[in-house]
Design a protein around this motif. Sequence first.
Motif, PDB file in Angstrom:
ATOM      1  N   LYS A  48      62.739   1.392 -28.397  1.00 28.54           N
ATOM      2  CA  LYS A  48      61.908   2.328 -27.639  1.00 28.54           C
ATOM      3  C   LYS A  48      62.100   2.105 -26.145  1.00 28.54           C
ATOM      4  O   LYS A  48      61.514   2.789 -25.327  1.00 28.54           O
ATOM      5  N   TYR A  84      67.737   3.712 -24.914  1.00 28.89           N
ATOM      6  CA  TYR A  84      66.681   4.201 -25.791  1.00 28.89           C
ATOM      7  C   TYR A  84      67.340   4.732 -27.058  1.00 28.89           C
ATOM      8  O   TYR A  84      68.153   5.663 -26.992  1.00 28.89           O
ATOM      9  N   GLN A  97      58.824   8.076 -47.467  1.00 30.47           N
ATOM     10  CA  GLN A  97      57.526   7.685 -46.923  1.00 30.47           C
ATOM     11  C   GLN A  97      57.409   6.161 -46.838  1.00 30.47           C
ATOM     12  O   GLN A  97      56.905   5.628 -45.850  1.00 30.47           O
ATOM     13  N   LEU A 100      59.315   5.133 -43.809  1.00 31.84           N
ATOM     14  CA  LEU A 100      58.596   5.482 -42.577  1.00 31.84           C
ATOM     15  C   LEU A 100      57.450   4.501 -42.333  1.00 31.84           C
ATOM     16  O   LEU A 100      57.247   4.017 -41.210  1.00 31.84           O
ATOM     17  N   ASP A 101      56.706   4.223 -43.384  1.00 35.72           N
ATOM     18  CA  ASP A 101      55.578   3.292 -43.254  1.00 35.72           C
ATOM     19  C   ASP A 101      56.080   1.909 -42.850  1.00 35.72           C
ATOM     20  O   ASP A 101      55.493   1.246 -41.996  1.00 35.72           O
ATOM     21  N   ARG A 104      57.116   1.353 -39.189  1.00 32.40           N
ATOM     22  CA  ARG A 104      55.992   1.239 -38.256  1.00 32.40           C
ATOM     23  C   ARG A 104      55.323  -0.133 -38.331  1.00 32.40           C
ATOM     24  O   ARG A 104      54.497  -0.460 -37.495  1.00 32.40           O
ATOM     25  N   GLN A 610      61.975   8.476 -15.337  1.00 34.27           N
ATOM     26  CA  GLN A 610      60.859   7.531 -15.202  1.00 34.27           C
ATOM     27  C   GLN A 610      60.738   6.572 -16.376  1.00 34.27           C
ATOM     28  O   GLN A 610      60.358   5.418 -16.222  1.00 34.27           O
ATOM     29  N   CYS A 614      64.972  10.117 -24.063  1.00 35.07           N
ATOM     30  CA  CYS A 614      65.555  11.448 -24.166  1.00 35.07           C
ATOM     31  C   CYS A 614      64.417  12.434 -24.411  1.00 35.07           C
ATOM     32  O   CYS A 614      63.560  12.202 -25.259  1.00 35.07           O
ATOM     33  N   LEU A 615      64.416  13.530 -23.658  1.00 37.08           N
ATOM     34  CA  LEU A 615      63.299  14.480 -23.751  1.00 37.08           C
ATOM     35  C   LEU A 615      63.581  15.651 -24.694  1.00 37.08           C
ATOM     36  O   LEU A 615      62.668  16.380 -25.046  1.00 37.08           O
ATOM     37  N   GLU A 620      64.870  22.451 -30.605  1.00 41.92           N
ATOM     38  CA  GLU A 620      63.918  23.307 -29.887  1.00 41.92           C
ATOM     39  C   GLU A 620      64.272  23.339 -28.400  1.00 41.92           C
ATOM     40  O   GLU A 620      64.293  24.401 -27.775  1.00 41.92           O
TER      41      GLU A 620
ATOM     42  N   MET B   1      55.751  11.113 -41.561  1.00 43.49           N
ATOM     43  CA  MET B   1      54.359  11.262 -41.134  1.00 43.49           C
ATOM     44  C   MET B   1      53.467  10.290 -41.887  1.00 43.49           C
ATOM     45  O   MET B   1      53.889   9.694 -42.867  1.00 43.49           O
ATOM     46  N   LYS B   2      52.246  10.181 -41.415  1.00 43.94           N
ATOM     47  CA  LYS B   2      51.300   9.293 -42.075  1.00 43.94           C
ATOM     48  C   LYS B   2      50.763   9.987 -43.334  1.00 43.94           C
ATOM     49  O   LYS B   2      50.543  11.202 -43.330  1.00 43.94           O
ATOM     50  N   ALA B   3      50.579   9.233 -44.388  1.00 45.42           N
ATOM     51  CA  ALA B   3      50.069   9.814 -45.625  1.00 45.42           C
ATOM     52  C   ALA B   3      48.684  10.409 -45.391  1.00 45.42           C
ATOM     53  O   ALA B   3      47.915   9.919 -44.568  1.00 45.42           O
ATOM     54  N   TYR B  39      54.040  11.792 -35.447  1.00 48.21           N
ATOM     55  CA  TYR B  39      52.866  10.909 -35.355  1.00 48.21           C
ATOM     56  C   TYR B  39      52.022  11.216 -34.119  1.00 48.21           C
ATOM     57  O   TYR B  39      51.313  10.355 -33.620  1.00 48.21           O
ATOM     58  N   ARG B 116      53.652  22.252 -25.762  1.00 48.07           N
ATOM     59  CA  ARG B 116      55.060  22.025 -26.091  1.00 48.07           C
ATOM     60  C   ARG B 116      55.743  21.211 -24.994  1.00 48.07           C
ATOM     61  O   ARG B 116      56.970  21.068 -25.014  1.00 48.07           O
ATOM     62  N   TRP B 118      57.618  18.598 -23.186  1.00 45.77           N
ATOM     63  CA  TRP B 118      58.454  17.611 -23.891  1.00 45.77           C
ATOM     64  C   TRP B 118      58.010  16.180 -23.658  1.00 45.77           C
ATOM     65  O   TRP B 118      58.434  15.293 -24.395  1.00 45.77           O
ATOM     66  N   TYR B 119      57.187  15.955 -22.692  1.00 39.77           N
ATOM     67  CA  TYR B 119      56.597  14.617 -22.562  1.00 39.77           C
ATOM     68  C   TYR B 119      55.487  14.440 -23.614  1.00 39.77           C
ATOM     69  O   TYR B 119      55.380  13.406 -24.250  1.00 39.77           O
ATOM     70  N   GLN B 122      57.096  13.877 -26.988  1.00 39.43           N
ATOM     71  CA  GLN B 122      57.982  12.721 -27.144  1.00 39.43           C
ATOM     72  C   GLN B 122      57.214  11.634 -27.912  1.00 39.43           C
ATOM     73  O   GLN B 122      56.196  11.156 -27.455  1.00 39.43           O
ATOM     74  N   ARG B 123      57.744  11.247 -29.053  1.00 37.82           N
ATOM     75  CA  ARG B 123      56.999  10.353 -29.943  1.00 37.82           C
ATOM     76  C   ARG B 123      56.681   8.995 -29.320  1.00 37.82           C
ATOM     77  O   ARG B 123      55.707   8.361 -29.682  1.00 37.82           O
ATOM     78  N   ASP B 124      57.512   8.541 -28.400  1.00 35.59           N
ATOM     79  CA  ASP B 124      57.307   7.195 -27.870  1.00 35.59           C
ATOM     80  C   ASP B 124      56.614   7.160 -26.510  1.00 35.59           C
ATOM     81  O   ASP B 124      56.533   6.100 -25.897  1.00 35.59           O
ATOM     82  N   LEU B 125      56.147   8.293 -26.049  1.00 36.50           N
ATOM     83  CA  LEU B 125      55.408   8.303 -24.777  1.00 36.50           C
ATOM     84  C   LEU B 125      53.945   8.630 -25.042  1.00 36.50           C
ATOM     85  O   LEU B 125      53.623   9.341 -25.986  1.00 36.50           O
ATOM     86  N   TYR B 136      53.737  12.648 -16.802  1.00 37.17           N
ATOM     87  CA  TYR B 136      55.131  12.364 -16.434  1.00 37.17           C
ATOM     88  C   TYR B 136      55.834  13.589 -15.856  1.00 37.17           C
ATOM     89  O   TYR B 136      56.773  13.478 -15.086  1.00 37.17           O
TER      90      TYR B 136
END
Lengths: 723, 320
Positions: A48, A84, A97, A100-101, A104, A610, A614-615, A620, B1-3, B39, B116, B118-119, B122-125, B136
């Motif tokens: 990360k 990253y 699943q 994924l679990d 984390r 910053q 990657c954004l 999309e 995703m979380k269950a 998440y 929407r 993108w910050y 972003q899953r890690d921000l 940001y």
Amino acid sequence: MSDWPKKTEYLGRSTPRVDGPAKVTGAAKYASDVQPEGWLYGMILRSKWPSAVIRSIDLEKAKAVPGIKAAVTVRNGERHVRYYGEELAAVAGVSKQACLDALRLITVEASPQPFVVDVVEAIKPDSARVFADAPNLGEAKIKEEGDIHGAFGKCDVVVEGEFSTQVQLHQALETHGNTIQVETDDACTAWASTQGIFSVRDGLASNLNIPQTRVRVITDYMGGGFGAKFGPGVEGSLAARMSRETGLPVKIMLTRFEESLAVGIRPSSYQRIKLGADKEGKLIAFDLDAFGSAGFASGGSSAGGGGGAGFPAPYIYRVPNVRAKHAGVAINAGSARAFRAPGHPQGSFGMESILDDLAVKLGIDPVEIRLKNDPLELRRKEYEIGREKFDWLQKYRPPGTSPGPIKTGVGVAGATWGGGGRGTKAQATINPDGTVEIRCGTQDLGTGARTVVALVAAEIFGLPPERISARIGDTEFPASGGSGGSTTTASVAPAIFDVCTKALNELQVLSGVADARGANFDAACRKLGMEPVVMQGEWREGLSSSGVGGVQFAEVDVDTETGFIKVKKILVVQDCGLVVNKLTAESQVNGGVIMGLGYALYEQRVMDPQTGVCLNPNFETYKLPGAADVPEIEIVLLDMPERGVIGIGEPVTIPTAAAVANAVANAIGVRVHSLPITPDKVLEALGQIPAGPETASSDLDKSFVVVEDLPAVAGEFTDDVPS
Amino acid sequence: MKAFEYVNALTPTSAAGLLGENGRYLAGGIDLLGEMKEYIATPSRVVNVKNLPESKTLTVSDGVLRLGANVTVAGIAAETEILTGWPALAEAARDVGSPQIRAVATLGGNLAQHSRCWYYRQRDLTCLKRGGNTCYARDGQNKYNAIFSGNPCISPVVSNLAVALSALDARVVVQRKEGEASLTVSELYQDAWSNPLAQNSLAPGDLILAVSVPSDGRKSAYLQMSEKSDFDWALVSCAVSGKIEDGKISGARIVLGSVAPVPLVAADAAAFLEGKPLDESSVTQAAEIALAKATPFAHNGYKVPIARALIRRALLKLLV
């Protein structure tokens, strides 16, 4: 002259892919589809941090998740991750699943380090360093010919410009990945999404430390690679390790998110070009100062696996006085890999843009200035064919003179590529029942290789292609090379020609049938008795060659109030030697042009300065051209059977962006100097954006001040000008 | 995703009751599932509201269009009565996502969709909108961000339908703890103007039930500009409406999307136009007024000329 038959029954026509029905019905099994008994899902934990020293990784909690069968780290001990998304660890389990679990629950102890993801920032002396012991800006390579210092003084006209190109991602529809089974006796079978089954085999053998004979790689079908899928990758190595550990097959297919971070890019480029000519438009002097980044390892001369960030300059033109300087820049981002015509689109965009600026300054028609300066006769002919077909003389008008807010413009650009053939072996079996099987250890990157095999065999035997069982994509078949450099068809077709010619001879000798082709084939086979004909053959000289030109013409509409660009038409004039299958050859052209349009107008990896992340790791906001964005594409293939087979996968994507950029400049009367040409840049070029804070492109303009005095060392530049 | 737990709600009130502490409503799922996969949303329970009675009906009576919250975006785009009576709405619906998305996405979900930026996505921000300390985008890659905002977050509202419905003076029927409320589109979003954490003015448990759109003889138009020809978010969108008599406009509404955390109602510009003929000069002035207070960032100043162009073009479209 080549040995190919002059009169053909199948070659050179439009034949649908032999595996088309299997693909559209879902019967075709890709690496992503393979599900061997007991297979496990595998997933990867990624950094990360854009830069961090990893102190420790604790997998215990992950291992305890129900359904998880294995968890491994990529490396033991402390290590420095430099982008990253760099791989840290992986898990394998019975469900997605569970994986994924588990991911984390992995705890990583890390010390984040300073980082830089912006190339222009990275070359500043006070920038954070990717590697502590070396500046981000590598030593420049320089090419000098003639007398660059004196030459500009002799020019009647000199133009200067600064150009930049973005990081493009391969974005093959099927992501990277493999399903790998390592048996207890270390026999390894890998179903790989690859463009090089043998290089994956060798990579896995090395990773697992087992003989290459113990590894079998199967790629029946794969969903594209564009240069980024030659080896097993870290993901393949992790799947193999976890399969060995569990005794079960493990499948790791990357997600689209991962695909955007760690499996290859087209390097960026920043080019300052000065070009001088006499008043007739004959080029006299070319001076380039350039840099670009192939990712974190870009400090090295050929780091990143894709040959670094250099590009050919002054591209396809011969200029008597040349200085070209290029330096690689390391940033905290994933590495480059070969990408459909590595270096060429960058080189083409800079050179073809400045050449048009020169033409405008001299009042010379853009096609005319190319005819004056292009050293390749074939390409000059293509310009002439294109000028006629495109109705160029009717359509071209001075820059910015199209009336109304929506302005029309036209542009043109050329390309070069090698694309020759090389060692490939094949085996042909003719059975007494008249069935024919061809085996060749190539793979179909999506270009129609299986159909090429069937078509060449069909031609030699005089049988319809559907009579041929064309088997490829297996390392147990006779070896062939990776599908790269536009070499597949030029490598495979001659080998099939060779083996089938030999097999036909053998059939004729054994059966006593003087001409066993076509209608006589089955009768001849019946005379074989119990023994099939089995022959080996290989690529040989005389059936393929290399070196193509290729030009493209573009017509665009530009809305000067919104900056929106609509490409109306692309005309492609391309030589490719013997056309094996017109339909798939044209598909290559269509795909190349569409990829070129993405490069011209839409695609760009966006990093956050910053945070270093990657954004746009998704479809999309990483914008690929869609059906609605694709213009009319007219294709003129110069069929030159006498030259033998030459690949065209790469040349056809090269000049699209330059041609579109020139068309946009022609439409609006000002140039957008950086790709992709998005509406914001068009409006900025037109002076439509109200004064305010600095914009991105003005940051770029300032960057060249910094590289004024690049350190220079002697070195070779890629020089792809065909002689 | 979380269950998560999945439950099927049969009435709006039972839906609210089933939601629990950390539940989310699921209709088309286009927005919610995306957040769950990243998440960003981790609900312990997902309450399916697709089967609520009357929620998929579309009726026109006494000149009022009533749309259940589960009418799909494709359904709106395809309805001829909407195309003729409320063209801005049909045009806005046609520009949403791709055919596949439009077939699944619902009106309620389109209105309630989250940022929407993108910050934010972003899953890690953890950006300001997600409860962190920093927007940001302000000093970062803000090309797609807002040029107007009343708070430190500059994530713009991206619902096409909200922009059109705002221009059409629609009311949004929302089930709240206190009972049913009928909100203007501005009211539906106003919290997002001032509160960086807010996506809109809906409280947890609030459920959009329906939207009603008056007609009162107004003409309307919607335009958006994207980087791609199709299947792309608007860089700027614009919906306008008004009564046209003898080429003169009255009761104009001009609303911009993707430029502010809320559908931006250009009231000054509309007031300027009151009673004026719509021509190059008047629409150009209106566009200038609408954008006068824009405060673009480093990379999104281009939205100003695009917004101006769309306002001019949309207004002139009313004459067609």
